[in-house]
Every structure is written in structure tokens, then in C-alpha cells.
Design an enzyme around this catalytic site. Sequence first.
Site, PDB file in Angstrom:
ATOM      1  N   SER A  40       0.923  -0.917   0.033  1.00  0.00           N
ATOM      2  CA  SER A  40      -0.163   0.141  -0.105  1.00  0.00           C
ATOM      3  C   SER A  40       0.812   1.307   0.111  1.00  0.00           C
ATOM      4  CB  SER A  40      -0.755   0.086   1.321  1.00  0.00           C
ATOM      5  OG  SER A  40      -1.741  -1.266   1.297  1.00  0.00           O
ATOM      6  N   CYS A 148     -11.326  -8.586  20.735  1.00  0.00           N
ATOM      7  CA  CYS A 148     -12.700  -8.156  20.420  1.00  0.00           C
ATOM      8  C   CYS A 148     -13.880  -9.016  21.306  1.00  0.00           C
ATOM      9  CB  CYS A 148     -12.776  -8.203  18.894  1.00  0.00           C
ATOM     10  SG  CYS A 148     -12.366  -9.522  18.133  1.00  0.00           S
ATOM     11  N   ARG A 234     -17.052 -19.234  14.691  1.00  0.00           N
ATOM     12  CA  ARG A 234     -17.359 -18.111  13.652  1.00  0.00           C
ATOM     13  C   ARG A 234     -18.654 -18.161  12.946  1.00  0.00           C
ATOM     14  NH1 ARG A 234     -14.572 -13.775  13.648  1.00  0.00           N
ATOM     15  NH2 ARG A 234     -12.626 -14.752  13.484  1.00  0.00           N
ATOM     16  N   HIS A 241     -20.212  -9.473  18.061  1.00  0.00           N
ATOM     17  CA  HIS A 241     -19.896 -10.648  18.627  1.00  0.00           C
ATOM     18  C   HIS A 241     -21.014 -10.868  19.739  1.00  0.00           C
ATOM     19  CE1 HIS A 241     -16.228 -10.875  16.436  1.00  0.00           C
ATOM     20  NE2 HIS A 241     -15.387 -10.973  17.424  1.00  0.00           N
TER      21      HIS A 241
HETATM   22  N1  NAP Z   1     -11.081  -7.293  13.145  1.00  0.00           N
HETATM   23  C1  NAP Z   1     -11.474  -7.039  14.505  1.00  0.00           C
HETATM   24  O1  NAP Z   1     -12.553  -7.298  14.997  1.00  0.00           O
HETATM   25  C2  NAP Z   1     -10.377  -6.869  15.542  1.00  0.00           C
HETATM   26  C3  NAP Z   1     -10.656  -6.666  16.750  1.00  0.00           C
HETATM   27  C4  NAP Z   1      -9.678  -6.585  17.516  1.00  0.00           C
HETATM   28  C5  NAP Z   1      -8.455  -6.778  17.381  1.00  0.00           C
HETATM   29  N2  NAP Z   1      -8.224  -6.815  15.855  1.00  0.00           N
HETATM   30  C6  NAP Z   1      -6.453  -7.127  15.741  1.00  0.00           C
HETATM   31  O2  NAP Z   1      -6.175  -5.768  15.041  1.00  0.00           O
HETATM   32  C7  NAP Z   1      -5.072  -6.218  13.782  1.00  0.00           C
HETATM   33  C8  NAP Z   1      -5.784  -5.793  12.538  1.00  0.00           C
HETATM   34  O3  NAP Z   1      -6.780  -6.348  12.501  1.00  0.00           O
HETATM   35  P1  NAP Z   1      -7.792  -6.226  10.925  1.00  0.00           P
HETATM   36  O4  NAP Z   1      -8.958  -7.043  11.219  1.00  0.00           O
HETATM   37  O5  NAP Z   1      -7.917  -4.858  10.729  1.00  0.00           O
HETATM   38  O6  NAP Z   1      -6.887  -7.092   9.791  1.00  0.00           O
HETATM   39  P2  NAP Z   1      -6.851  -6.769   8.370  1.00  0.00           P
HETATM   40  O7  NAP Z   1      -8.011  -6.158   7.844  1.00  0.00           O
HETATM   41  O8  NAP Z   1      -6.112  -7.890   7.744  1.00  0.00           O
HETATM   42  O9  NAP Z   1      -5.507  -5.572   8.087  1.00  0.00           O
HETATM   43  C9  NAP Z   1      -4.410  -5.769   8.336  1.00  0.00           C
HETATM   44  C10 NAP Z   1      -3.574  -4.388   8.387  1.00  0.00           C
HETATM   45  O10 NAP Z   1      -2.046  -4.805   8.545  1.00  0.00           O
HETATM   46  C11 NAP Z   1      -1.269  -4.487   7.450  1.00  0.00           C
HETATM   47  N3  NAP Z   1      -0.385  -4.917   7.254  1.00  0.00           N
HETATM   48  C12 NAP Z   1      -0.260  -6.433   6.658  1.00  0.00           C
HETATM   49  N4  NAP Z   1       1.068  -6.918   6.594  1.00  0.00           N
HETATM   50  C13 NAP Z   1       1.858  -5.998   6.859  1.00  0.00           C
HETATM   51  C14 NAP Z   1       3.330  -5.470   6.916  1.00  0.00           C
HETATM   52  N5  NAP Z   1       4.069  -6.836   6.590  1.00  0.00           N
HETATM   53  N6  NAP Z   1       3.855  -4.528   7.255  1.00  0.00           N
HETATM   54  C15 NAP Z   1       3.136  -3.521   7.588  1.00  0.00           C
HETATM   55  N7  NAP Z   1       1.513  -3.630   7.728  1.00  0.00           N
HETATM   56  C16 NAP Z   1       1.098  -4.683   6.990  1.00  0.00           C
HETATM   57  C17 NAP Z   1      -2.295  -4.300   6.372  1.00  0.00           C
HETATM   58  O11 NAP Z   1      -2.012  -3.540   5.198  1.00  0.00           O
HETATM   59  P3  NAP Z   1      -2.080  -3.804   3.762  1.00  0.00           P
HETATM   60  O12 NAP Z   1      -3.512  -3.228   3.488  1.00  0.00           O
HETATM   61  O13 NAP Z   1      -1.170  -2.915   2.889  1.00  0.00           O
HETATM   62  O14 NAP Z   1      -2.093  -5.230   3.347  1.00  0.00           O
HETATM   63  C18 NAP Z   1      -3.577  -3.948   6.896  1.00  0.00           C
HETATM   64  O15 NAP Z   1      -3.604  -2.478   7.121  1.00  0.00           O
HETATM   65  C19 NAP Z   1      -4.955  -7.589  14.219  1.00  0.00           C
HETATM   66  O16 NAP Z   1      -3.845  -7.704  14.973  1.00  0.00           O
HETATM   67  C20 NAP Z   1      -6.278  -8.395  14.818  1.00  0.00           C
HETATM   68  O17 NAP Z   1      -5.927  -9.126  15.642  1.00  0.00           O
HETATM   69  C21 NAP Z   1      -8.958  -7.144  15.036  1.00  0.00           C
END
Ligand code: NAP
Length: 349
Positions: A40, A148, A234, A241
Amino acid sequence: MKKIEVGILGATGMVGQRFVSMLEHHPWFEATWLAASDRSAGKKYSEACSWRLREPMPAAARDMMVYECKPGKAPMLVFSSLDSSVAGEIEKEFARAGHVVVSNSSNHRMDPDVPLLIPEVNPDHLALVRTQRKQRGWKGMIVTNPNCTTVGLVMSLAPLERAFGLEKVLMTSMQAVSGAGYPGVPTLDVLANVIPHISGEEEKVEREAHKLLGKLNDGQISKGDFIVSAHCNRVLVEDGHTESVSISLKTRAALEDLIEAWRKFRALPQERGLPTAPKHPIIVREERDRPQPKFDVNAEGGMAAVIGRARPCPVLQFKYTTVSHNTIRGAAGAALLNAELMKSEGYLD
Ligand SMILES: NC(=O)c1ccc[n+]([C@@H]2O[C@H](COP(=O)([O-])OP(=O)(O)OC[C@H]3O[C@@H](n4cnc5c(N)ncnc54)[C@H](OP(=O)(O)O)[C@@H]3O)[C@@H](O)[C@H]2O)c1
């Protein structure tokens, strides 16, 4: 008041999008720096991001450049919603470079010197950052919010633990697909189906509940004194949730006492009027078929835990259902509230 500039690590993901959206009209913070992976970096945010929220992408974010996740030009305060495969090292690098990292990722939640916070439940644990800075010799810091699934459970348990003491907790979750990020779970796996496994989730809920409801003494947190077992599933729900919870308590209580403890529950974020704090952190519904994610997930802007179906449990003592928003109360909103608590305590001065 001049707004504090903030950065977002992982700004293109599901949680990153929530940050961008929730920060659009934030009275204290302004998103001025966005970062994600090298896929990105160098693109405009509108090109790099598959926007998946119903609210439109904020106009101010559209043309912002996405940067690599490197400290230096980033603002002092950064929110992190990085994929957990990379969050651990990147967050440490930012804290070492003097940044305040307010993270959603699981990597540092259980580090003994990292606060794991729900501002309504354990705001005093924020003081752990003094130990963290001393031990690690860095000017920055890492502060985290829970998983979450943990957050709705622990918000519902905290008033009961305070009033009656908790003995046993059994929780079965039905978790939304947005909890798996974007693009997340393949359609063929989840359509008309229930997946009874979310990697590492049950262990996270069990460990984090003990840390959140534990006590801070002399720079250390002792585990909460109760047993907890989680089953995580899930299901094909977009956001929110749902958790079926059974509990037993250490002291005698009637069902009405539990309901009163939930209804009366207010804490520091409400007293201080923090901008993202819900007026009512817990909402109790009386209808026999609520809460449901479809109707209750956005209660108090997605920041409340909605409880219903409280009744006796023939195996433990009581049982109930709770719903909370996984990317708001369980992620971006949780981190924003943590940062607001930190500001109100003088940690961002
Ligand atoms: N979704 C939920 O409900 C939720 C709730 C609580 C906590 N979390 C935690 O929050 C975090 C993000 O979750 P999400 O659901 O938003 O995941 P996601 O949609 O997969 O987003 C992941 C983010 O990390 C970036 N990323 C991936 N590989 C990378 C790298 N090598 N270097 C730098 N950036 C990188 C991605 O960038 P690109 O777009 O450039 O790939 C994207 O911005 C996770 O650790 C998850 O466990 C999620």
C-alpha cells in the site's frame, strides 16, 4: 484546543478503516499520517484501501499518502491495527523511537509490563507504563486493548466481580466475520455454516480476562481469582460478537442484584466525559429475544455491551447473553478510549 496529530499503523485494514472513520470528527485527535504494508505504501489511501464500512470514506483521508510503517516522520501518538504477524516488532520499534503506541494487536497484550486496558474496568493498570519505560529504557510506550471477544465478556463480568466476586465463568461466542479482518474468512467456509475454531481465540479470552480483572501491586499484575473457559465460533454475521455466558459467584446474590449492578455500572470514562465513552457502558434489555447483533450492535455508537436474557443456570448459578461491536468496542473505539484516558491522565503531554 489544538488537536493532537495521530498516525495509524495498519490504516488500510478492517480496524484501520474504523480508526479513520472514528477520527473524522474526533474533538481531541486528528489522523494526519497513515501507514500499512509495502503493498500500500506510496499510494493514495483511496487507492490502497478496499473501504468496507457503510459510512463513506472521510474526504480528508482520500488523498492522504500511505507510508511504510517506519518511525521518524510519524506523529508522537500512533494507533496500531497491524496484522499480528508483524505488529510485535513494528510496535516495539515505534516505542523505542519515542512514540506512544496504542495497540489493538495481540502481540504485547500479555507482556507483564504492558497495560491491557478497558478504561471502565482497570484504568489503574495504566500505571504499568512506568515499569515498562524503566525496564525497557525507552521514552515511548505500548498500551493495549483486549481481544474483541474478551471485551464484551469482561465488561459484563466487571460489575459482578466487584459486587459479588466471581468463581466460575463459561462463555460460548458466536463471532462476526469482520473479526477476521479483510478479506477474512472464505465464503465457502462460512456460508450457511458455523466454524467451531478461531485460532488462538479461546486462549486469548481466558488469559486476558484474568489480566483485566487482576490487581496491580508494586508494578505487577496478579491474576483474577476465578476459573474461565471459552468456546469460540465464527458465524455469518457482519459485525458484533454474541456471547452466551454462565457464571457462579463467590457470594450470594439474586438475579435482580446482578441486573442492578449492570444498570448502575459507571466508571472513570463516564465521570470524566471522555469523548468516546458511552453514557451507559452496559445496557440491559428485557425482551426475551434480545440482544441480537442485528439490532443492538450499534448501541451507544458501538461502545456499549448489551446484555439480556439474564436467568438462573441449573449448572452454574446464572446465565445471560451479551453483544458488543467487535471493530468498535472490541478494537478502534477501545483504543481511542484508551488514548483519551491517557490524555486525561497527562500521559500525552
Ligand atoms: N477485526 C477485528 O474485529 C479485530 C478486533 C480486535 C483486534 N483486532 C486485531 O487488529 C489487527 C488488525 O486486524 P484487522 O481485522 O484490521 O486486519 P486486516 O483487515 O487484515 O488489516 C491488517 C492491516 O495490517 C497491514 N499489514 C499487513 N502486513 C503488513 C506488513 N508486513 N507490514 C505493515 N503492515 C502490514 C495491512 O496493510 P495492507 O492493506 O497494505 O496489506 C492492513 O492495514 C490484528 O492484529 C487483529 O488481530 C482485530
